[in-house]
Each structure stands twice: as C-alpha cells, then as structure tokens.
Design a protein around this motif. Structure first.
Motif, PDB file in Angstrom:
ATOM      1  N   MET A   1       0.844  -1.187   0.000  1.00  0.00           N
ATOM      2  CA  MET A   1       0.000   0.000   0.000  1.00  0.00           C
ATOM      3  C   MET A   1       0.890   1.251   0.000  1.00  0.00           C
ATOM      4  SD  MET A   1      -2.912   0.998   2.713  1.00  0.00           S
ATOM      5  CE  MET A   1      -2.935   2.658   3.277  1.00  0.00           C
ATOM      6  N   SER A   2       0.552   2.200  -0.824  1.00  0.00           N
ATOM      7  CA  SER A   2       1.295   3.460  -0.886  1.00  0.00           C
ATOM      8  C   SER A   2       0.861   4.375   0.248  1.00  0.00           C
ATOM      9  CB  SER A   2       1.033   4.160  -2.206  1.00  0.00           C
ATOM     10  OG  SER A   2       1.490   3.382  -3.274  1.00  0.00           O
ATOM     11  N   THR A   3       1.812   5.158   0.704  1.00  0.00           N
ATOM     12  CA  THR A   3       1.528   6.122   1.761  1.00  0.00           C
ATOM     13  C   THR A   3       1.523   7.515   1.155  1.00  0.00           C
ATOM     14  OG1 THR A   3       2.634   4.713   3.368  1.00  0.00           O
ATOM     15  CG2 THR A   3       2.291   7.008   3.989  1.00  0.00           C
ATOM     16  N   LEU A   4       0.495   8.259   1.467  1.00  0.00           N
ATOM     17  CA  LEU A   4       0.409   9.635   0.990  1.00  0.00           C
ATOM     18  C   LEU A   4       1.302  10.521   1.849  1.00  0.00           C
ATOM     19  CD1 LEU A   4      -0.966  11.825  -0.777  1.00  0.00           C
ATOM     20  CD2 LEU A   4      -2.675  12.013   1.032  1.00  0.00           C
TER      21      LEU A   4
ATOM     22  N   LEU B   1       1.960  14.323   2.107  1.00  0.00           N
ATOM     23  CA  LEU B   1       1.383  15.567   1.616  1.00  0.00           C
ATOM     24  C   LEU B   1       2.417  16.483   0.966  1.00  0.00           C
ATOM     25  CD1 LEU B   1      -1.356  16.867   1.370  1.00  0.00           C
ATOM     26  CD2 LEU B   1      -0.976  17.983   3.562  1.00  0.00           C
ATOM     27  N   ASP B   2       3.596  16.605   1.558  1.00  0.00           N
ATOM     28  CA  ASP B   2       4.615  17.490   0.994  1.00  0.00           C
ATOM     29  C   ASP B   2       5.107  17.044  -0.380  1.00  0.00           C
ATOM     30  OD1 ASP B   2       4.578  19.440   2.916  1.00  0.00           O
ATOM     31  OD2 ASP B   2       6.224  18.585   4.080  1.00  0.00           O
ATOM     32  N   ASP B   3       4.896  15.771  -0.724  1.00  0.00           N
ATOM     33  CA  ASP B   3       5.299  15.250  -2.028  1.00  0.00           C
ATOM     34  C   ASP B   3       4.116  15.025  -2.967  1.00  0.00           C
ATOM     35  OD1 ASP B   3       7.951  15.202  -1.183  1.00  0.00           O
ATOM     36  OD2 ASP B   3       7.776  13.153  -0.415  1.00  0.00           O
ATOM     37  N   PHE B   4       2.911  15.360  -2.516  1.00  0.00           N
ATOM     38  CA  PHE B   4       1.688  15.157  -3.291  1.00  0.00           C
ATOM     39  C   PHE B   4       1.539  16.326  -4.267  1.00  0.00           C
ATOM     40  CE2 PHE B   4      -3.131  15.215  -3.274  1.00  0.00           C
ATOM     41  CZ  PHE B   4      -3.281  14.061  -4.031  1.00  0.00           C
ATOM     42  N   LEU B   5       1.661  16.048  -5.560  1.00  0.00           N
ATOM     43  CA  LEU B   5       1.702  17.116  -6.566  1.00  0.00           C
ATOM     44  C   LEU B   5       0.491  18.063  -6.534  1.00  0.00           C
ATOM     45  CD1 LEU B   5       3.373  15.347  -9.617  1.00  0.00           C
ATOM     46  CD2 LEU B   5       4.321  17.152  -8.173  1.00  0.00           C
ATOM     47  N   PRO B   6      -0.744  17.563  -6.408  1.00  0.00           N
ATOM     48  CA  PRO B   6      -1.859  18.523  -6.332  1.00  0.00           C
ATOM     49  C   PRO B   6      -1.723  19.505  -5.164  1.00  0.00           C
ATOM     50  CG  PRO B   6      -2.696  16.356  -6.847  1.00  0.00           C
ATOM     51  CD  PRO B   6      -1.226  16.190  -6.510  1.00  0.00           C
ATOM     52  N   TYR B   7      -1.217  19.011  -4.033  1.00  0.00           N
ATOM     53  CA  TYR B   7      -1.006  19.874  -2.876  1.00  0.00           C
ATOM     54  C   TYR B   7       0.072  20.917  -3.167  1.00  0.00           C
ATOM     55  CZ  TYR B   7       0.367  21.219   1.875  1.00  0.00           C
ATOM     56  OH  TYR B   7       0.683  21.931   3.011  1.00  0.00           O
ATOM     57  N   ARG B   8       1.204  20.481  -3.739  1.00  0.00           N
ATOM     58  CA  ARG B   8       2.298  21.410  -4.044  1.00  0.00           C
ATOM     59  C   ARG B   8       1.848  22.455  -5.057  1.00  0.00           C
ATOM     60  NH1 ARG B   8       5.682  21.392  -0.036  1.00  0.00           N
ATOM     61  NH2 ARG B   8       6.496  23.064  -1.308  1.00  0.00           N
ATOM     62  N   LEU B   9       1.066  22.025  -6.053  1.00  0.00           N
ATOM     63  CA  LEU B   9       0.559  22.952  -7.058  1.00  0.00           C
ATOM     64  C   LEU B   9      -0.372  23.974  -6.416  1.00  0.00           C
ATOM     65  CD1 LEU B   9       0.531  23.677 -10.061  1.00  0.00           C
ATOM     66  CD2 LEU B   9      -1.343  22.043 -10.349  1.00  0.00           C
ATOM     67  N   SER B  10      -1.197  23.513  -5.491  1.00  0.00           N
ATOM     68  CA  SER B  10      -2.106  24.412  -4.778  1.00  0.00           C
ATOM     69  C   SER B  10      -1.326  25.433  -3.946  1.00  0.00           C
ATOM     70  CB  SER B  10      -3.045  23.604  -3.884  1.00  0.00           C
ATOM     71  OG  SER B  10      -3.900  24.460  -3.172  1.00  0.00           O
ATOM     72  N   LEU B  11      -0.295  24.968  -3.229  1.00  0.00           N
ATOM     73  CA  LEU B  11       0.522  25.896  -2.444  1.00  0.00           C
ATOM     74  C   LEU B  11       1.193  26.940  -3.332  1.00  0.00           C
ATOM     75  CD1 LEU B  11       2.351  23.615   0.169  1.00  0.00           C
ATOM     76  CD2 LEU B  11       0.369  25.101   0.528  1.00  0.00           C
TER      77      LEU B  11
END
Length: 149
Positions: free
Chosen positions: A1-4, A6-16
C-alpha cells in the motif's frame, strides 16, 4: 500500500504554489490599483477579447457565476465596464471596457508583466516555456477528470 506524503503530493504542491503566486499578485493589484484578482481577470479578458456575456466570462476565467457577477458589479460601479444588450440573447448582457477601463488595463498590464518577470526570473527562458507547457497539460488532464465524473 502506498503512503500519501502531503509534501510530495503534486496537487497539494501545485495548490501551495498557486496560492503563493495569487497572494503576491492580489497584494500588488490591491495596493496599486484597488483591484481584486477576479476584477483584474475580467478587465484583462475584456481587454483581450472584447465584449462578452457574463456566462462567457465564467468559461474564459474558470470563475463561478457569483464571483464574476460581483466583480462585474464592482467594476461597473467604478465606471470601468459598461453593460449593453446582447443582440444574440435577450436574456443576457454584454460587458465591455469603458475608456477608463481601457486606461486602467494599459496601466496594470505592464505592472503585471513586471511582476511575472520578477517572480519567474529564477527560471531560464527555456524553463519558463517548459513550465507553461506543463501547466497547460495539467489543466487539460484535470479537465479530462471532470468528464469522468
């Protein structure tokens, strides 16, 4: 199972990144011209495309009806846009820039380009072109997700 992560999650980085850029731009436009981002977007779209209905502005700016309506009201109260009957649709109006609106655009556009230059000077011209191309691809891919829902 993959672990999310957040700091490496592209949609989050794009939003920031988007929020940081938007905040910097909003502060500059508010201080220099008393404009909020939705108002500036309408001024720019009308300057580039001429008369448009509010529905067309929603599509072009990807802003919702309420945001476009509020921005249009604020700009009309300042005498920067005018409303005219839409000959193609009696239920809607066409918005156009007034002479004051055109003059404002001519003042703001160079400032916007300068702000963009300062913000993205950390990238080479080739990197800026690549970033723009990638952002357009992200937008298209996100639009495709809308079709899947």
């Amino acid at each position: 199972m993959s672990t999310l992560k957040l700091d490496d999650f592209l949609p989050y980085r794009l939003s920031l990144a988007s929020n940081a850029v938007s905040d910097a731009v909003a502060t500059a436009y508010r201080k220099l011209f008393g404009l909020r981002i939705p108002e500036w977007r309408l001024v720019t779209v009308l300057a580039e495309g001429g008369a448009m209905s509010q529905q067309a502005l929603c599509g072009r700016t990807r802003m919702d009806k309420v945001t476009v309506s509020r921005a249009a009201i604020a700009l009309a109260e300042r005498g920067l846009i005018a409303r005219a009957a839409n000959p193609d649709d009696q239920r809607s109006h066409l918005l156009t820039l007034t002479l004051d609106g055109i003059a404002l655009y001519e003042q703001v556009a160079p400032k916007a380009l300068e702000l963009e230059r300062r913000m993205f000077d950390v990238f080479s011209p080739a990197e800026r072109e690549q970033l723009l191309a990638m952002l357009k691809r992200v937008e298209a891919a996100a639009g495709g997700l809308d079709d899947d829902r």
